[in-house]
Design an enzyme around this catalytic site. Sequence first.
Site, mmCIF file in Angstrom:
data_model
loop_
_atom_site.group_PDB
_atom_site.id
_atom_site.type_symbol
_atom_site.label_atom_id
_atom_site.label_comp_id
_atom_site.label_asym_id
_atom_site.label_seq_id
_atom_site.Cartn_x
_atom_site.Cartn_y
_atom_site.Cartn_z
ATOM 1 N NE ARG A 1 -1.958 -1.674 3.585
ATOM 2 C CZ ARG A 1 -2.373 -1.829 4.836
ATOM 3 N NH1 ARG A 1 -3.589 -1.440 5.176
ATOM 4 N NH2 ARG A 1 -1.584 -2.378 5.746
ATOM 5 C CD GLU B 1 -3.473 3.063 15.532
ATOM 6 O OE1 GLU B 1 -2.525 2.991 16.330
ATOM 7 O OE2 GLU B 1 -3.340 3.458 14.348
ATOM 8 C CE LYS C 1 0.997 -2.205 9.420
ATOM 9 N NZ LYS C 1 -0.158 -2.555 10.291
ATOM 10 C CG ASP D 1 -2.014 -4.522 12.835
ATOM 11 O OD1 ASP D 1 -0.828 -4.846 12.704
ATOM 12 O OD2 ASP D 1 -2.770 -4.300 11.884
ATOM 13 C CG HIS E 1 -1.886 -0.846 15.087
ATOM 14 N ND1 HIS E 1 -3.214 -0.933 15.441
ATOM 15 C CD2 HIS E 1 -1.870 -0.748 13.726
ATOM 16 C CE1 HIS E 1 -3.975 -0.903 14.349
ATOM 17 N NE2 HIS E 1 -3.182 -0.787 13.301
ATOM 18 C CE1 TYR F 1 -5.513 2.456 10.292
ATOM 19 C CE2 TYR F 1 -4.405 2.068 8.204
ATOM 20 C CZ TYR F 1 -5.559 2.279 8.933
ATOM 21 O OH TYR F 1 -6.766 2.319 8.277
#
Length: 365
Positions: A15, A118, A75, A270, A96, A94
Amino acid sequence: MKIGVPKEIKNNENRVGLTPAGVFELVKNRHQVYIQATAGEGSGFFDADYIAAGAVILSSIEEVYAGSEMIVKVKEPIAQEYPLIREGQVVFTYFHFASSEDLTLAMLKSRAVCIAYETVEEADGSLPLLIPMSEVAGRMAIQQGAKYLEKPIKGRGVLLGGVPGVPPGKVLILGAGTVGIQAAKMAAGLGAHVTILDINMKRLRYVNDIMPSHVVTEFSGEYNIRKHIRTHDLIIGGVLIPGAKAPSLITRDMLGEMRPGTVLVDVAVDQGGCIETTRPTTHEDPTYIIDDVVHYCVANMPGAVPYTSTVALTNVTLPYVLQLAEKGWEKACAQRPALARGLNIVHGDLVYRGIAEAFGWNAIA
């Protein structure tokens, strides 16, 4: 504002942080966008597409980080990116954090402004930047689970939809959130028998209202989980506590109660996973077996369908990126509480309680 989009370098992550359409909107609003060369190729977007949209192509990841006031990614940064992130730089992706103390400590040290997709949360409790990837992951959980039920991959040898004269496979879904609903849709569409467990009766009533009769609901608890794992072929973990570590709903000893070849797909990986035996895997090496139970715990499931995922992600992140670029992070967060809830780390201070609790830290800023 100068906005940078580096190439994702996590294992098999194809991505990219922005589509050419997203770049076009930013440039139209007089912002400068730097794209690392070939960053979009894995998603089907090429340097020429970004140039046509008004981006500047830079040859290295170092140039992108060095020249940008805000980094837009997919990510979390990995170790080789840590030194590239500087004090005051906004990183929007993101993260996490609750699943990685090393990452959290590195971002605290960087003194950057870390806004996590998130944990951006609207007043109604919805997570607008997590929803599209949860939709992708929920649907993929059934797609992947069905494949790993095949005997050559050490599964039970069950076809989820069955055939005339043979009953369908049975799918157990933990959590009736976005992941659970999307997984149920896919499994039901294949003809599987589906059981969804949750502790939120409002969600269970919703499932009953929208799903066909071969999707059934039960209140979640250890007793019911232990009852169903003995008879279900595919088990999907789709539990989420925003920004915090997921609870372990399936413990190590429960594996012994499952039939050999049962497949576990932990979409919560995740956030540390909702299965005690979960450890992150990659698309390159997606599964492992414990007690004859197949575990699929890929930490970036939507990365396997990058075109769909990148377009879906940019659709929801772009309005927030535009606000951050137009107003700066402080003013944008002050004016939009949902975005303010995305703040996890600011100038070396941890400002999200769920992360501190995940590591047993006593306080946040």
